[in-house]
Design an enzyme around this catalytic site. Structure first.
Site, PDB file in Angstrom:
ATOM      1  N   GLU A 375       0.833  -1.218   0.000  1.00  0.00           N
ATOM      2  CA  GLU A 375       0.000   0.000   0.000  1.00  0.00           C
ATOM      3  C   GLU A 375       0.858   1.255   0.000  1.00  0.00           C
ATOM      4  O   GLU A 375       0.612   2.182   0.758  1.00  0.00           O
ATOM      5  CB  GLU A 375      -0.919   0.003   1.222  1.00  0.00           C
ATOM      6  CG  GLU A 375      -1.906  -1.120   1.217  1.00  0.00           C
ATOM      7  CD  GLU A 375      -3.184  -0.779   1.987  1.00  0.00           C
ATOM      8  OE1 GLU A 375      -3.190   0.213   2.727  1.00  0.00           O
ATOM      9  OE2 GLU A 375      -4.174  -1.507   1.810  1.00  0.00           O
ATOM     10  N   TRP A 510      -6.601 -10.915   6.226  1.00  0.00           N
ATOM     11  CA  TRP A 510      -5.922 -10.012   7.157  1.00  0.00           C
ATOM     12  C   TRP A 510      -6.708 -10.047   8.448  1.00  0.00           C
ATOM     13  O   TRP A 510      -7.800  -9.543   8.463  1.00  0.00           O
ATOM     14  CB  TRP A 510      -5.865  -8.581   6.598  1.00  0.00           C
ATOM     15  CG  TRP A 510      -4.992  -7.709   7.430  1.00  0.00           C
ATOM     16  CD1 TRP A 510      -5.389  -6.769   8.341  1.00  0.00           C
ATOM     17  CD2 TRP A 510      -3.559  -7.709   7.441  1.00  0.00           C
ATOM     18  NE1 TRP A 510      -4.302  -6.188   8.921  1.00  0.00           N
ATOM     19  CE2 TRP A 510      -3.172  -6.746   8.399  1.00  0.00           C
ATOM     20  CE3 TRP A 510      -2.575  -8.441   6.774  1.00  0.00           C
ATOM     21  CZ2 TRP A 510      -1.828  -6.494   8.685  1.00  0.00           C
ATOM     22  CZ3 TRP A 510      -1.253  -8.180   7.058  1.00  0.00           C
ATOM     23  CH2 TRP A 510      -0.893  -7.212   8.000  1.00  0.00           C
TER      24      TRP A 510
END
Ligand code: GCB
Length: 742
Positions: A375, A510
């Site tokens: 990210e 996650w």
């Protein structure tokens, strides 16, 4: 020959302005303040000191003349200066890799060893921005290694001194194995690989500190993932005047994998869809200071779950853990902490962390890819500098390792046509539709669109998850309520869409465990990211854990969901069972109620009047729980925050033909009157998110995505601090005054 001893005992820890304390390594100074919320854990420079006399350390005083003495640090966060008797011997930047230091020339009869350790903020060493806590300390083992003057290399990038590259020919059932060693001195290296048929042996001439040979393993025993994670061991002996003076060994596995943009991952010629979870290493009360016991416990949980892959995020994990992955046949995504925010001055560090990762993990058959960044556009724009750093790190990975692809984990708002994406061999996305914002269906829409646009590119799902606090429960679970039940709804959807999309090369929930994120304060807990399938104690399994276990594990079981959800206010309630058995029978108060056949998820509806004992049975497998009918909902089950917003209105309560918060953001922005109301509230929400919001303002893909979301889901994401329930009501009242055209 070399001697290795633990050097974990008898250290003194000095933190500025505090009394010195004795410590045994591994140790972190943020075990408590890094986990209690407030984003205020201590980041600074502290010192570890150890005094030792040569006469007291057998490995030292018994060593033959000319021996060299090294210290191995398996992990010091984040930067370290190692000093012996006042001489600075090493400076190391990066908190997650092994480094070794040559002490020999500074050793005296009585020694004072100090390690100055710094985890303070800077603009150079990754990571600097992410939700997880950046614990400081010497949090992995330290050992003392005494080697003869001629020895295998120990210092360069923390190398194991030996590199094994197996190249498998499936058709011939052969592996062509290249073995290389690096060393100081010595004329010959003897390489030996015991096999099931006998052993392979080579005498190799050592030239300029390097020896290389190749060995063909016939009838090769493959490293075959969960089915048969067979490991070979290669031993290298450094020879001087016909005698072995140093010896090292490495395990390796022979496997072949390919990744197909349409069909996903293949291991040893067979389709082997990678389905698993991500792991962060820390644990409640311990921080990141773990021993082999905790690593083994974590692996036991992965085995129970039945996952065949782990994303070891967002940094280098302990070598012991990659070893466990090798032994257990788990396919690993390995990565460096180049995360969230690109730093102009960070390139050298990103490169050196990648160099260490590849050097130290190269021999692990479990590792199949190198993660360049995570990210990275979450709070950095895609600039030429960011692109160039990625190109360089990517090329560098290929130079160091021609056998594994590179990969990146992208943030949802990165445009599908971004020039960043094709830099790595493989792209994966972290998507949180159905949790932070958006609807569950947007996950599959996103991937289907990407796959249609780029059918020749490999795409994967590197992160998805929803927070759940096991204290919170609901019979009407909703996005944002932090209930254990919503986490189940979310993952039931995700499991289904993943199973329907074999083109997703790897998918990782996650996260396997809740973990410390000291800056977070949500879902009733401070300092934790609660997207784990298991709580931060690494023991308490949430119901969603059993959903994946039912999908992945071959061990038969039944699991009754909602064991912590006892008090229920409805007259009839849903009982959910996760199981990998073909049918499940439900008993209530000892009476058989119903048998259902199906796959993974079995739901039953039962009337409740008082306290009931519920039992789910399939063959010899059974599980029990209690439900109790109550007059009013049990308040302690409801998260007192976003949950209120979530259940504020039902569609039926709204005036038809007029605008409301249920309408799409895009639609509300098209009408000037509603746009004015919505615009004001969005400006407030965006201001509260600061820096991250800044980087996303001009993002086309993000704007388009937002336009398709209901305004209500955006309000939920903004949270109660920005938009309290009363404000939601008045916004809705205002929108309900405005009539829709036509
Ligand atoms: C992400 C990050 C991860 C966070 C996660 C979250 O995309 O990669 O580090 O923990 O989102 O839970 O928000």
């Amino acid at each position: 020959m070399r001697t290795t001893i633990s050097f974990n005992d008898n250290w003194t820890f000095n933190k500025p302005c505090e009394a010195a304390v004795p410590v045994t390594l591994p140790h972190t100074w943020n075990a408590i303040d890094g986990q209690d919320g407030g984003n205020d854990y201590w980041r600074g420079t502290a010192t570890y000191e150890k005094r030792f006399r040569q006469a007291d350390v057998g490995a030292l005083h018994e060593a033959p003349a000319g021996s060299r003495v090294f210290l191995a640090f398996d992990g010091v966060a984040m930067t370290a200066d190692v000093t012996l008797n006042g001489k600075l011997l090493a400076h190391h930047e990066g908190g997650y890799a092994t480094f070794r230091v040559d002490l020999t020339d500074a050793l005296e009869a009585e020694n004072r060893l100090t390690v100055s350790v710094d985890n303070s903020a800077n603009d150079r060493v990754y990571p600097q921005m992410a939700d997880f806590t950046f614990y400081g300390g010497i949090y992995r083992d330290v050992s003392l290694i005494v080697v003869p003057a001629q020895h295998f290399e120990l210092v360069k990038d923390g190398t194991p001194g030996i590199k094994v590259t197996p190249n498998v020919h499936l058709k011939d059932r052969e592996a062509y194995v290249v073995v290389e060693t690096w060393q100081t001195g010595g004329s010959e290296v003897w390489i030996e690989i015991p096999t099931e048929q006998g052993k392979e042996f080579r005498r190799v001439e050592a030239r300029s500190g390097h020896a290389v040979t190749s060995i063909i393993l016939k009838n090769v025993h493959l490293w075959d993932g969960l089915n048969d994670p067979y490991l070979y061991t290669v031993t290298a002996k450094l020879v001087k005047n016909g005698e072995a003076v140093d010896e090292i060994s490495a395990r390796f596995g022979c496997r072949e994998f390919i990744i197909d943009p349409e069909k996903g991952f293949f291991l040893n010629g067979r389709s082997y869809p990678l389905r698993g979870v991500s792991r962060h290493q820390d644990r409640i009360g311990l921080g990141n200071a773990l021993t082999i016991k905790e690593h083994e416990e974590d692996m036991a949980v992965v085995r129970e779950l039945g996952a065949n892959t782990l994303r070891l995020a967002h940094y280098q994990h302990a070598q012991e853990f990659y070893d466990l992955c090798d032994e257990n046949g788990i396919i690993v995504w390995a990565e460096i902490p180049y995360i969230t925010k690109h730093m102009t001055n960070g390139k050298a560090n990103a490169v050196s962390q990648m160099k260490e990762l590849i050097t130290q993990c190269y021999n692990h058959p479990s590792v199949v890819c190198w993660g360049l960044s995570n990210e990275i556009t979450a709070s950095s724009p895609v600039t030429e500098e960011l692109l160039q750093d990625h190109r360089d790190i990517n090329d560098f990975c290929h130079e160091m390792d021609s056998t594994r692809p590179t990969v990146m984990a992208h943030a949802f708002m990165l445009e599908k046509d971004s020039p960043l994406i094709p830099i790595a061999d493989i792209a994966s996305y972290n998507l949180y539709f159905g949790w932070y914002l958006g609807e569950l269906e947007q996950n599959e829409q996103f991937f289907d669109e990407y796959h249609a646009l780029y059918p020749d590119r490999v795409i994967g799902f590197s992160e998805y998850g929803a927070d759940a606090n096991t204290a919170f429960h609901s019979s009407r679970p909703e996005q944002g309520d932090y209930s254990e039940e919503y986490q189940c709804v979310y993952h039931e959807h995700m499991l289904k869409i993943i199973e329907e999309r074999p083109y997703l090369w790897a998918t990782h929930v996650w996260n396997l465990f809740d973990f410390a994120a000291d800056g977070r304060d949500e879902g009733g807990k401070k300092g934790e990211n609660q997207k784990g399938l298991i709580e931060f104690d690494h023991k308490t399994k949430k119901d969603a854990f059993y959903l994946y276990k039912a999908a992945w594990s071959k061990e038969p079981f039944v699991h009754l969901c909602g064991k912590r959800y006892i008090d229920r206010a409805e007259d009839t309630t849903e009982i959910k069972v996760y199981s990998n058995c073909e049918s499940v029978t439900l008993f209530v108060d000892g009476k058989e109620l119903e048998t259902k056949s199906g796959k993974i998820i079995f739901t039953f509806t039962i009337p409740i009047t008082g306290e009931h004992m519920v039992e789910a049975v399939s063959g010899e497998f059974r599980d029990q729980s209690t439900v109790r009918k109550v007059e009013k909902p049990n308040e302690s089950y409801i998260f007192g925050g976003a949950g209120n917003v979530v259940n504020w209105f039902d569609k039926e309560d709204l005036k038809p033909g007029y605008y409301s918060i249920k309408d799409k953001f895009g639609e509300l922005m098209r009408n000037p009157a509603t746009a004015a109301i919505v615009g004001r509230i969005m400006a407030k929400a965006s201001a509260s998110r600061g820096e991250v919001a800044e980087g996303t303002r001009d993002n086309k893909a993000l704007q388009q995505m937002l336009a398709g979301l209901s305004f209500e889901s955006l309000l939920k994401k903004a949270g109660v601090n920005v938009v309290p329930p009363e404000a939601v009501k008045s916004i809705n009242d205002a929108l309900q005054q405005i009539k829709k055209e036509n």
